[in-house]
Each structure stands twice: as structure tokens, then as C-alpha cells.
Design a protein around this motif. Structure first.
Motif, short mmCIF file in Angstrom:
data_model
loop_
_atom_site.label_atom_id
_atom_site.label_comp_id
_atom_site.label_asym_id
_atom_site.label_seq_id
_atom_site.Cartn_x
_atom_site.Cartn_y
_atom_site.Cartn_z
N SER A 57 -11.64 -11.00 3.82
CA SER A 57 -10.92 -10.80 5.03
C SER A 57 -11.39 -9.69 5.97
N ASP A 106 -12.02 -7.86 9.17
CA ASP A 106 -11.51 -8.28 10.59
C ASP A 106 -11.82 -6.85 11.37
N LYS A 139 -2.78 -8.28 4.91
CA LYS A 139 -2.70 -8.25 6.33
C LYS A 139 -1.56 -8.04 6.96
N SER A 143 -12.24 -4.89 15.14
CA SER A 143 -11.96 -5.38 16.55
C SER A 143 -12.44 -3.86 17.27
#
Length: 542
Positions: free
Chosen positions: A96, A98, A435, A100
Motif C-alpha cells: 500500500s 502511496d 492507513k 504524493s
């Protein structure tokens, strides 16, 4: 045409120990074995030191997490005249992932100025096992540290409460009433008396074996004080009020003793915790340097492709490198990334079938959710390096674990001037749960650009902007697997755990060494040279 890089031949070709990976446990073990006069070859396919304990520039961190979140297929196993060749595989240790980037131009300009920890947040208590080991081994002479300035407990409304962790802090704390201060002082005095062996303050054996939270209740401490002690000083991972993973009073008092002994142990470190200049990856490098001084041979950028097993006995003999060279050793230590697929079918020799279950790594049922954020302002004005603890249930009712956040500023050389790096971590049982916990902290403390939030969070976002919360420039959220170290004729080291300090990592390394070399001393005492204290850094000297 051979596409492999021109790997240098390694000479000699036989060692007492081969270590694959330069994570902290592997680096401690190579240094300890070298100090015990063992011939050690230390290999790493990466071009940097530290592996899962490394500190990396932004672009390298992204590549590292991406690579270790997939499982490349291994080539087929084969037979040589004397050996069975088992090809290594790598197992996915992150999921997972992630990432940004909300300020790509700015961050690209400064990308190489970041030293981002893969396994943050993590600090050293000034009196813990890792500090003692660095002093004993002499690795401390290769490092410099600075103090964590303050510790806070947070809540879901964005409030940060200073943790009164010493007598001086209790007196200065303006949020505690006179009765709370007296209760806390009496409790600390009782614990100190117990640790000093005072008969009047001695905690009974029965109380020592009961849950710590029950002992705190028995002492009549109010909820706020109990929360500070349980989660910001004793560092309990789970809710201590729901009958789950409860901390015993003995362990809680031991943690209080560690915290108390850590405060002001070193010059220029008034608090209990310190952090390495240039990031936690410096710890691995310090032990690698210590190993090199004692004769350990290092080769980075050297992939190891296969394991060599004796056909007749099924015992380990050596490894094959990407260069095609075979290197032999009596013992082998593996980075937790590596595994060996089990052979199947009747073609496998019986001795080999008995040995291969070694390579089934023992997994921890839990995972660690980790988050990293980069901002241009501090969470607390005029304070750079801070620890924040969110006790269970402090953010939302379903939160059963503590969440820890460490903010580090540029004075520790981990980011450009004017920026800050925030590390968040918590134990979790699933990726979704992890998360959710990370996002809860981020939404409470930070302004998150719209592209990371759903439209339903627009109101929250506009509110956080008005409150002047730091804005996220870059973030990475990921879930890390936990694995335990394993010993036999081949040893595997553990992944970074969910703790704030390194004690379990150090203890696991000691046990691995003692298993491999039961008759050898784990680091004979050394006299370290004096460290520089320029720039207000903390030098570890007793």
C-alpha cells in the motif's frame, strides 16, 4: 553479450562469515564477528548502507519502497558437481505504498539534501541498550547526535500537552493543577525509591506482576496523568484499559527507570532522547566502519543470486554472486528481504528437505504503518525536534494503538534549511487500518492539499488552513511487514519493529551472535577516542 556490470573478483574466496545486507542488525553482527577475529565478507546489492534502516534522498526512497513492494521471480534451481544451487528470491516487505508530491519543482531542486529514514520514527534513549553498545564497541566515535527538544501528548482537537517527565518539568508545567503535580511527584518518588532498593518504597512482587494500569489506579492517579505515564513515558503500544496486550507493572517501572536515567545523561542533551545527525542510517554505517577497521571486507552494489548447498549432507556451503563467482563460508547471515523458495518433488535430496524449512521466515501477525511528511513550518513555533504521542482512543473510538510522530528539523542535516520531516508510525493488523490511523494524525495536525483528500474533507481542509497548520509538501504512506530473526546454520535478521527505540533490534542481534559464536565475547571493551562537540552536537562519552 554480458549485460552485468564489471563486478570485481573477491579474494580470498573463503570466510568465516558472509553477511548479506547492511541493515542495523547485520552491521552490528559483522562488527561483532570482526571484533572476535572472524574473517567477514559483508555484501549489499544496494549502492548505500542501511537497507531497511537506511536514510535516503527522496528519489532513492521512492525507488527502494517500490522495489521492495513487489516480489521478482527467481530463476530455476540447478545442480553442480558438488552442490545444489538454490536461487534467492526477494519477498515483498512493504505494501500500500502511496507517495504524493505537492511541490515537485521545489523538492526536485533539493532532492539530494534529504536524508529520509525508511523505518522512522525512531530515537535513542540516552541510557538504552543501543547507546551502551555504541560506547562498548567504539562505534560512537563515528557519530554525532542532537537532543529531542520536547515530548507532547496529542488529542483529536489538535491540542499538544507537554509531558512532565521530570521534577523540573512538573514544576514548570502550567497545565497541571497543584494536586496533579503533587500526585505525580509522589509517584515518581515512589518509583525512584523502589529502584534504589528503599524498603519503604518497595513495590510488592504481587503488584509487579499485575497490569501497570492497575498499579497506577491503585496509586490514585487521574486519567490525564495515567495517560502520560502509560503512553508517553512507558511507551505502551496498545490500549491499557481494554484487557488486551497489557503492560506489567515491572516492565512499566523498568521503562520509567530507563527514561529517568536517560534525562541529561550526556552533555548538550538535556532531554531523555537523542537522534543521529544525518539520520538513523548513520547507525548502520558506524558499525560497518567499526567492522572495516577490524578487517571486514565490504562490497556494495553486489547482488547475491544463489545459495550453495552440499548435495550429500544438505548443509550450507556458500553463495554465488551476480558476477558468477562462488564464495564460501562457515556461516551466513541474510537480510530479511531474502528467501529461498522451497524445492518440491522427489528430486530433492532428503537431507536438503530437512534443512529447507529454515527458510520459512517467522512472521509477526502485526504490521507497522509508517508515514513521512515534509513541511515548511514546525508543528510548534520555535521548536524543531519534537516527539508527539497519540494514546489509544485519543483520535477516534476505534483507535486501539498508540501513534507516534517525530518531527526533525534541518539542524540534524536531514532536510534543507526551513523544512521539517515528520515521521509517523503505529502498529496495525491490516493495511486499511494502518492507513486510517496515519491519515487521522495528518488530518489533525497538517494542512493536506486537496488532491490527497476527498471532496467530503474540503471543510476540514479549509478549517486547517485557517488555523495555520503546516502544509504538506510531500508525503509517503506505506505498510511494513514484521518478521522475527531466525537462527540455525543460516541466520536471518529481523525487520525494523514498531518500537520507538532500538532495544529489541540490539537484543536480537546479541542473541544471533551468541547462537553463532557461543564461546566468543560480544564486543570486547574498547577505549573510544574523543568526539568533537562542534555545533552543539552530543558526543557519547561516559
Amino acid at each position: 553479450m554480458n549485460d552485468n556490470p564489471p563486478y570485481p573478483p573477491i579474494d580470498p574466496t573463503t570466510f568465516d562469515l558472509i553477511v548479506i545486507g547492511t541493515g542495523l542488525p547485520e552491521s552490528i553482527l559483522s562488527a561483532a564477528a570482526s571484533a572476535a577475529s572472524k574473517s567477514v565478507l559483508h555484501l549489499d546489492p544496494n549502492p548505500f548502507y542501511g537497507s531497511h534502516f537506511s536514510s535516503l534522498p527522496l528519489s532513492d526512497l521512492t525507488s527502494f519502497l517500490t522495489f521492495h513492494s513487489t516480489s521478482p521471480s527467481s530463476s530455476s534451481d540447478g545442480q553442480l558437481h558438488d552442490f545444489t544451487v538454490l536461487d534467492f528470491a526477494t519477498r515483498p516487505l512493504y505494501s500500500s505504498v502511496d507517495i504524493s508530491n505537492f511541490a515537485p519543482q521545489l523538492l526536485h531542486q533539493h532532492s539530494r539534501k534529504f536524508n529520509i529514514d525508511v523505518a522512522g520514527p525512531r530515537v535513542l534513549f540516552c541510557a538504552d541498550h543501543a547507546i551502551d553498545l555504541m560506547l562498548k564497541s567504539g562505534a560512537s566515535q563515528y557519530m554525532e547526535f542532537k537532543s529531542i527538544d520536547a515530548t507532547f501528548v496529542g488529542d483529536g482537537n489538535g491540542n499538544l500537552w507537554t509531558v512532565p517527565d521530570s521534577r523540573a518539568a512538573i514544576f514548570k508545567d502550567k497545565t497541571l493543577g497543584l494536586m496533579e503535580k503533587n500526585q505525580l511527584m509522589r509517584f515518581f518518588k515512589l518509583v525512584q525509591g523502589h529502584l534504589a532498593g528503599e524498603e519503604a518504597s518497595k513495590v510488592s512482587e504481587e503488584d509487579l506482576q499485575t497490569p501497570f494500569v492497575d498499579f497506577l489506579n491503585k496509586m490514585g492517579l487521574p486519567p490525564k496523568i495515567k495517560s502520560f505515564i502509560l503512553y508517553a513515558i512507558a511507551m505502551a503500544d496498545y490500549d491499557q484499559g481494554d484487557g488486551g496486550d497489557l503492560l506489567k507493572t515491572k516492565d512499566g517501572i523498568d521503562q520509567l527507570a530507563l527514561y529517568s536515567a536517560s534525562i541529561a545523561r550526556f552533555q548538550n542533551a538535556p532531554g531523555a532522547m537523542i537522534y543521529p545527525v544525518y539520520g538513523q542510517g548513520e547507525l548502520s554505517q558506524a558499525f560497518c566502519r567499526r567492522a572495516a577497521v577490524k578487517g571486514c571486507l565490504y562490497v556494495l552494489r553486489m547482488p547475491v543470486t544463489s545459495l550453495l548447498i552440499d548435495k550429500e549432507s544438505g548443509s550450507y556451503k556458500g553463495v554465488r554472486l551476480a558476477s558468477g563467482q562462488d564464495i564460501f563460508s562457515k556461516k551466513l547471515i541474510l537480510d530479511p528481504s531474502f528467501t529461498v523458495p522451497l524445492l518440491s518433488g522427489s528430486s530433492s535430496p532428503n537431507p536438503l528437505q530437512r534443512k529447507l524449512p529454515l527458510f520459512n521466515f517467522r512472521e509477526d501477525r502485526r504490521k507497522v504503518a509508517r508515514g513521512i511528511c515534509i513541511t515548511k513550518s514546525s508543528l510548534k513555533p520555535d521548536i524543531s525536534n519534537i516527539l508527539i504521542v497519540y494514546p489509544p482512543r485519543s483520535l477516534f473510538p476505534e483507535q486501539v494503538t498508540s501513534i507516534r510522530l517525530l518531527q526533525i528539523g534541518s539542524n540534524l542535516a536531514v532536510c534543507p534549511a526551513g523544512m521539517f520531516v515528520l515521521y509517523i508510525s503505529t502498529l496495525c493488523s491490516s493495511d486499511d487500518q494502518g492507513k486510517k490511523l496515519l491519515n487521522a494524525v495528518m488530518n489533525t495536525l497538517l494542512t493536506i492539499p486537496a488532491s490527497i483528500n476527498s471532496e467530503s474533507n474540503a471543510a476540514v481542509q479549509s478549517e486547517t488552513v485557517e488555523k495555520g497548520k503546516p502544509t504538506v509538501l510531500w508525503s509517503a504512506l506505506y505498510i511494513q511487514e514484521l518478521s522475527l530473526g531466525q537462527v540455525d546454520f543460516i541466520c536471518s535478521t529481523p525487520m525494523p519493529d514498531g518500537d520507538l527505540n532500538y532495544n529489541n533490534v540490539v537484543d536480537a542481534s546479541v542473541k544471533l551472535f551468541q547462537h553463532m559464536y557461543p564461546d566468543e565475547e560480544f564486543f570486547p571493551e574498547t577505549v573510544s577516542s574523543e568526539n568533537s562537540e562542534d555545533d552543539g552536537g552530543v558526543a557519547l562519552e561516559t
